[in-house]
Design a protein around this motif. Structure first.
Motif, PDB file in Angstrom:
ATOM      1  N   CYS A   1     -10.946   2.683  -1.481  1.00 56.44           N
ATOM      2  CA  CYS A   1     -11.755   1.514  -1.822  1.00 56.44           C
ATOM      3  C   CYS A   1     -10.879   0.343  -2.270  1.00 56.44           C
ATOM      4  O   CYS A   1     -11.062  -0.790  -1.826  1.00 56.44           O
ATOM      5  CB  CYS A   1     -12.758   1.882  -2.913  1.00 56.44           C
ATOM      6  SG  CYS A   1     -13.879   0.534  -3.353  1.00 56.44           S
ATOM      7  N   GLN A   2      -9.920   0.614  -3.151  1.00 56.65           N
ATOM      8  CA  GLN A   2      -9.064  -0.459  -3.643  1.00 56.65           C
ATOM      9  C   GLN A   2      -8.185  -1.027  -2.534  1.00 56.65           C
ATOM     10  O   GLN A   2      -7.927  -2.239  -2.485  1.00 56.65           O
ATOM     11  CB  GLN A   2      -8.189   0.038  -4.793  1.00 56.65           C
ATOM     12  CG  GLN A   2      -7.383  -1.043  -5.491  1.00 56.65           C
ATOM     13  CD  GLN A   2      -8.272  -2.106  -6.131  1.00 56.65           C
ATOM     14  OE1 GLN A   2      -9.243  -1.781  -6.809  1.00 56.65           O
ATOM     15  NE2 GLN A   2      -7.944  -3.368  -5.895  1.00 56.65           N
ATOM     16  N   PHE A   3      -7.714  -0.168  -1.630  1.00 57.84           N
ATOM     17  CA  PHE A   3      -6.886  -0.626  -0.518  1.00 57.84           C
ATOM     18  C   PHE A   3      -7.677  -1.581   0.372  1.00 57.84           C
ATOM     19  O   PHE A   3      -7.182  -2.643   0.771  1.00 57.84           O
ATOM     20  CB  PHE A   3      -6.388   0.575   0.283  1.00 57.84           C
ATOM     21  CG  PHE A   3      -5.347   0.238   1.320  1.00 57.84           C
ATOM     22  CD1 PHE A   3      -4.376  -0.705   1.086  1.00 57.84           C
ATOM     23  CD2 PHE A   3      -5.343   0.892   2.549  1.00 57.84           C
ATOM     24  CE1 PHE A   3      -3.409  -1.012   2.035  1.00 57.84           C
ATOM     25  CE2 PHE A   3      -4.395   0.596   3.512  1.00 57.84           C
ATOM     26  CZ  PHE A   3      -3.428  -0.357   3.254  1.00 57.84           C
TER      27      PHE A   3
ATOM     28  N   GLY B   1       0.803  -1.229   0.000  1.00 57.06           N
ATOM     29  CA  GLY B   1       0.000   0.000   0.000  1.00 57.06           C
ATOM     30  C   GLY B   1       0.822   1.258   0.000  1.00 57.06           C
ATOM     31  O   GLY B   1       0.337   2.321   0.411  1.00 57.06           O
ATOM     32  N   GLY B   2       2.081   1.158  -0.437  1.00 51.80           N
ATOM     33  CA  GLY B   2       2.941   2.341  -0.442  1.00 51.80           C
ATOM     34  C   GLY B   2       2.390   3.487  -1.266  1.00 51.80           C
ATOM     35  O   GLY B   2       2.692   4.653  -1.005  1.00 51.80           O
ATOM     36  N   ALA B   3       1.556   3.187  -2.268  1.00 54.39           N
ATOM     37  CA  ALA B   3       0.989   4.252  -3.104  1.00 54.39           C
ATOM     38  C   ALA B   3       0.102   5.185  -2.295  1.00 54.39           C
ATOM     39  O   ALA B   3      -0.092   6.341  -2.667  1.00 54.39           O
ATOM     40  CB  ALA B   3       0.186   3.641  -4.250  1.00 54.39           C
ATOM     41  N   TYR B   4      -0.449   4.688  -1.194  1.00 54.58           N
ATOM     42  CA  TYR B   4      -1.352   5.500  -0.387  1.00 54.58           C
ATOM     43  C   TYR B   4      -0.608   6.412   0.582  1.00 54.58           C
ATOM     44  O   TYR B   4      -1.210   7.252   1.239  1.00 54.58           O
ATOM     45  CB  TYR B   4      -2.323   4.599   0.384  1.00 54.58           C
ATOM     46  CG  TYR B   4      -3.163   3.741  -0.512  1.00 54.58           C
ATOM     47  CD1 TYR B   4      -4.382   4.212  -1.013  1.00 54.58           C
ATOM     48  CD2 TYR B   4      -2.744   2.473  -0.894  1.00 54.58           C
ATOM     49  CE1 TYR B   4      -5.150   3.425  -1.860  1.00 54.58           C
ATOM     50  CE2 TYR B   4      -3.509   1.689  -1.741  1.00 54.58           C
ATOM     51  CZ  TYR B   4      -4.713   2.169  -2.216  1.00 54.58           C
ATOM     52  OH  TYR B   4      -5.458   1.400  -3.069  1.00 54.58           O
ATOM     53  N   ASP B   5       0.713   6.228   0.681  1.00 55.55           N
ATOM     54  CA  ASP B   5       1.497   7.075   1.573  1.00 55.55           C
ATOM     55  C   ASP B   5       1.845   8.410   0.940  1.00 55.55           C
ATOM     56  O   ASP B   5       2.347   9.314   1.596  1.00 55.55           O
ATOM     57  CB  ASP B   5       2.803   6.365   1.982  1.00 55.55           C
ATOM     58  CG  ASP B   5       2.543   5.228   2.965  1.00 55.55           C
ATOM     59  OD1 ASP B   5       1.447   5.192   3.547  1.00 55.55           O
ATOM     60  OD2 ASP B   5       3.433   4.390   3.138  1.00 55.55           O
ATOM     61  N   GLY B   6       1.605   8.542  -0.357  1.00 53.00           N
ATOM     62  CA  GLY B   6       1.897   9.804  -1.033  1.00 53.00           C
ATOM     63  C   GLY B   6       3.388   9.991  -1.215  1.00 53.00           C
ATOM     64  O   GLY B   6       4.203   9.139  -0.897  1.00 53.00           O
TER      65      GLY B   6
ATOM     66  N   VAL C   1       2.056  -5.740  -3.804  1.00 52.23           N
ATOM     67  CA  VAL C   1       3.456  -6.118  -3.610  1.00 52.23           C
ATOM     68  C   VAL C   1       4.205  -5.007  -2.886  1.00 52.23           C
ATOM     69  O   VAL C   1       4.864  -5.227  -1.875  1.00 52.23           O
ATOM     70  CB  VAL C   1       4.147  -6.437  -4.950  1.00 52.23           C
ATOM     71  CG1 VAL C   1       5.611  -6.787  -4.719  1.00 52.23           C
ATOM     72  CG2 VAL C   1       3.447  -7.589  -5.645  1.00 52.23           C
ATOM     73  N   MET C   2       4.122  -3.794  -3.394  1.00 48.15           N
ATOM     74  CA  MET C   2       4.875  -2.669  -2.838  1.00 48.15           C
ATOM     75  C   MET C   2       4.024  -1.852  -1.882  1.00 48.15           C
ATOM     76  O   MET C   2       4.535  -1.026  -1.184  1.00 48.15           O
ATOM     77  CB  MET C   2       5.407  -1.787  -3.945  1.00 48.15           C
ATOM     78  CG  MET C   2       6.343  -2.523  -4.900  1.00 48.15           C
ATOM     79  SD  MET C   2       7.785  -3.229  -4.100  1.00 48.15           S
ATOM     80  CE  MET C   2       8.728  -1.772  -3.726  1.00 48.15           C
TER      81      MET C   2
END
Length: 428
Positions: free
Chosen positions: A163-165, A85-90, A427-428
């Motif tokens: 939602c996807q997370f 979920g690194g994409a959600y950390d901005g 994955v990331m």
């Protein structure tokens, strides 16, 4: 008996092959090829202290009481499983942090909540986890309340930026629960110890292989390759073993004295794992160059890196380069310590060897904290700008209604609703 470390050799070889092939296949006009600047790696090694790295890798105990050591083992296995979920950390103002805490802390707090509520994270529970469970225990919700298009006074629920997370967390636990049922194992802890039985020398390589083979869509999930690359691994993508290696690191430092099967004899030979924070900072420091030309400046590299991190099929080359860079950095730190102590040859002896896994833990810890502080500063600056704008608004002038409401566990305001995370972030 010499430990079998072929899975680690294969990972390093696959990473090197991927980098070499993407250098050959990228068109000259495409700013997508990744390479490692070894001089920048030398400079980074000179800034770091081997003694400090080693002093920071000892784990701090969690504020939890486990009834059995097996419960603690299962807790850490679940934490590694859900470490994505690194994409959600901005990472910048255009893509602010989506969660009130980092993705990792959100998952950690959720698992702590499950533990405190006496929820048994066995196969049956994982198989039946729902979106409602994730919202309750992890403090996040995939839905947001927004005004109806034709009747603004009425609010309706719509899928939000998380939602996807939420869906990924549910899917991940359901998949593992189903697979554990098929294997006849009550939970991940029992699977881990079962997979290590019968081995004369306990090795991390064996555990990594067992996890990836038994759970190919979760622990062993691959990163998709760029479309231009036609490698020998094209059919399955690039398997970086991130979750399995993170788990190996935690189990070795926390539980090897409790379970002899977790005293991995090949721990120092395992490659480091890579996180978005490690990739981002290696780019910032000039170690990784995601551009074709070495003449382009740091801003160009940072922009190209941010663009690649947002495209799932471009993450693999960055990950491969970062794995090799962490390897090289660990070797340089150990060689530097040997030279300073009068070793002469520069080849580290056994006492000076630095495990890449320990270096990954150290770098991810310090750089994730730096990213968190930057996020807080950005949010404070945005808050000041909003307050200044409100003061400039003439009194009596009506404010336009907000199109979103603060979502549970979400920060970022209006920008958050338009955020679409890239696929493959499990994955990331």
């Amino acid at each position: 008996m010499t430990p079998n470390t072929s899975v680690f050799q294969d990972l390093r070889a696959a990473a090197a092959d991927l980098l070499a092939e993407q250098q050959q296949q990228q068109p000259p006009e495409t700013r997508g090829a990744v390479h490692i600047d070894h001089q920048a790696l030398d400079r980074l090694a000179a800034r770091l202290s081997l003694r400090e790295v080693r002093s920071k890798v000892n784990r701090v105990g969690l504020p939890l009481k486990f009834a059995r050591p097996m419960d603690e083992l299962n807790f850490h296995a679940m934490l590694a499983l859900l470490s994505f979920g690194g994409a959600y950390d901005g990472g910048n103002a255009e893509h602010p942090r989506m969660l009130a805490e980092s993705a990792r802390d959100t998952v950690l707090f959720g698992l702590i909540g499950l533990h405190l509520s006496k929820a048994d994270m066995h196969a049956g529970f994982l198989l039946t986890v729902t979106r409602s469970d994730v919202s309750s225990y992890f403090g996040i919700d995939g839905m947001v309340s927004v005004p109806h298009e034709s009747m603004p006074a009425i609010h309706v629920e719509r899928p939000g930026p998380l939602c996807q997370f939420v869906n990924d967390l549910v899917w991940m636990m359901n998949q593992v629960g189903e697979r554990l049922k098929e294997l006849g194992e009550p939970d991940l802890a029992h699977f881990i110890l079962s997979s290590m039985r019968g081995e004369g020398v306990p090795t991390a390589a064996r555990l990594v292989t067992a996890l990836d083979v038994a759970f190919p869509t979760t622990f062993g999930a691959p990163l998709p390759l760029p479309r231009l690359l036609k490698t020998k691994n094209d059919d399955k993508g690039f398997v970086c073993h991130k979750k399995s290696l993170m788990l190996v690191s935690e189990l070795y430092h926390r539980l090897r004295h409790t379970f002899s099967d977790l005293a991995f004899q090949d721990f120092t030979q395992a490659p480091g794992y890579v996180t978005p924070a490690i990739i981002t900072h290696l780019i910032r420091l000039g170690v990784l160059h995601p551009t074709r030309s070495q003449d382009e400046d740091d801003k160009a590299d940072a922009a190209a890196g941010a663009s690649m991190m947002g495209k799932p099929d471009r993450v693999a080359p960055l990950t491969a380069a970062a794995i090799l860079a962490v390897d090289g950095l660990a070797l340089r730190l150990a060689e530097g310590a040997t030279e300073r102590e009068g070793g002469g040859s520069g080849h580290p002896d056994a006492s000076e060897v630095l495990a890449p896994l320990d270096l990954s833990y150290y770098l991810d810890d310090i750089w994730s904290k730096e990213d968190g502080q930057e996020q807080v500063q950005r949010q404070q600056q945005q808050q000041v700008k909003r307050e200044d704008a409100e003061q400039l608004t003439p009194k009596g002038e009506e404010q336009e209604p907000q199109t979103t409401q603060q979502q549970k566990g979400v920060v970022g305001g209006l920008n958050a609703l338009t955020f679409v995370p890239p696929q493959g972030q499990t994955v990331m």
